[in-house]
Design a protein around this motif. Sequence first.
Motif, PDB file in Angstrom:
ATOM      1  N   UNK A  66     -87.491 -34.783 -92.551  1.00  0.00           N
ATOM      2  CA  UNK A  66     -88.272 -34.400 -91.632  1.00  0.00           C
ATOM      3  C   UNK A  66     -90.003 -34.106 -91.948  1.00  0.00           C
ATOM      4  N   UNK A  67     -89.775 -33.911 -93.356  1.00  0.00           N
ATOM      5  CA  UNK A  67     -91.469 -34.516 -93.982  1.00  0.00           C
ATOM      6  C   UNK A  67     -91.778 -35.056 -93.892  1.00  0.00           C
ATOM      7  N   UNK A  68     -91.572 -36.217 -93.422  1.00  0.00           N
ATOM      8  CA  UNK A  68     -91.849 -37.675 -93.525  1.00  0.00           C
ATOM      9  C   UNK A  68     -92.181 -37.639 -91.805  1.00  0.00           C
ATOM     10  N   UNK A 122     -84.838 -27.083 -98.634  1.00  0.00           N
ATOM     11  CA  UNK A 122     -84.532 -28.037 -97.447  1.00  0.00           C
ATOM     12  C   UNK A 122     -83.942 -29.810 -97.893  1.00  0.00           C
ATOM     13  N   UNK A 123     -83.989 -29.980 -99.749  1.00  0.00           N
ATOM     14  CA  UNK A 123     -83.526 -31.448 -99.517  1.00  0.00           C
ATOM     15  C   UNK A 123     -82.177 -31.678 -99.164  1.00  0.00           C
ATOM     16  N   UNK A 135     -83.772 -31.482 -88.111  1.00  0.00           N
ATOM     17  CA  UNK A 135     -83.797 -30.021 -88.312  1.00  0.00           C
ATOM     18  C   UNK A 135     -84.829 -29.483 -87.720  1.00  0.00           C
ATOM     19  N   UNK A 136     -85.367 -29.153 -86.784  1.00  0.00           N
ATOM     20  CA  UNK A 136     -86.687 -28.964 -86.153  1.00  0.00           C
ATOM     21  C   UNK A 136     -87.269 -27.634 -86.015  1.00  0.00           C
ATOM     22  N   UNK A 137     -86.696 -26.664 -86.773  1.00  0.00           N
ATOM     23  CA  UNK A 137     -87.133 -25.635 -87.234  1.00  0.00           C
ATOM     24  C   UNK A 137     -88.226 -26.041 -89.034  1.00  0.00           C
ATOM     25  N   UNK A 138     -87.467 -27.034 -89.534  1.00  0.00           N
ATOM     26  CA  UNK A 138     -88.559 -27.586 -90.839  1.00  0.00           C
ATOM     27  C   UNK A 138     -89.159 -28.535 -90.013  1.00  0.00           C
ATOM     28  N   UNK A 146     -93.940 -27.392 -90.367  1.00  0.00           N
ATOM     29  CA  UNK A 146     -94.766 -28.268 -90.897  1.00  0.00           C
ATOM     30  C   UNK A 146     -95.843 -28.376 -90.056  1.00  0.00           C
ATOM     31  N   UNK A 147     -95.076 -29.053 -88.767  1.00  0.00           N
ATOM     32  CA  UNK A 147     -96.427 -29.037 -87.533  1.00  0.00           C
ATOM     33  C   UNK A 147     -97.641 -27.304 -87.340  1.00  0.00           C
TER      34      UNK A 147
END
Length: 174
Positions: free
Chosen positions: A129-131, A112-113, A158-161, A165-166
Amino acid sequence: MPNSPSGQVALAELARRLDGAGVRWLLAGSAGRALIGYEVVPRDLDVEVDGPEMPAAAAALGLVARPERGGGVSSLRATGTIAGVAVDLSADIAVEGPGGRLEPDFALQVEHAHPAEVGGRPALVAPVEETLARAMVRDDLALVARITDAAGDRPALRPAYLARRLSAAASAAR
């Protein structure tokens, strides 16, 4: 910093060394966000690599990697400078806090980069989104606000990513 002359030189040299060593890497943190259009002034270059590639990455940059733990974050980490710019190299970042435990997933980040260019060569910027997921797990609402309130011509979140992760963090906490 990627927009300053010294930052450009340091980032191009970092890319040359890591690419030359065959290491997959992601530009993360505020420097990564600046490269994809966020209005932010980075102080250093945050770079993430996959855990097994950390020894080669650290050697390519002339750094020494060590396990580090504190503030709900554990990782392999190496710090130093390139062309007078601070570099923070990390791998296997795991985050724990009120929101659960978020295990490293470098492959997902690469998938997803955001594509970018560094010194005339292709590069990848870690998903913002990772951060955000890491900050939310640690309940670092100030960081969440800084990122989500930042201006600039930037990619949409991107809400799906973030949900993926959450969800993983909450599942790990059970």
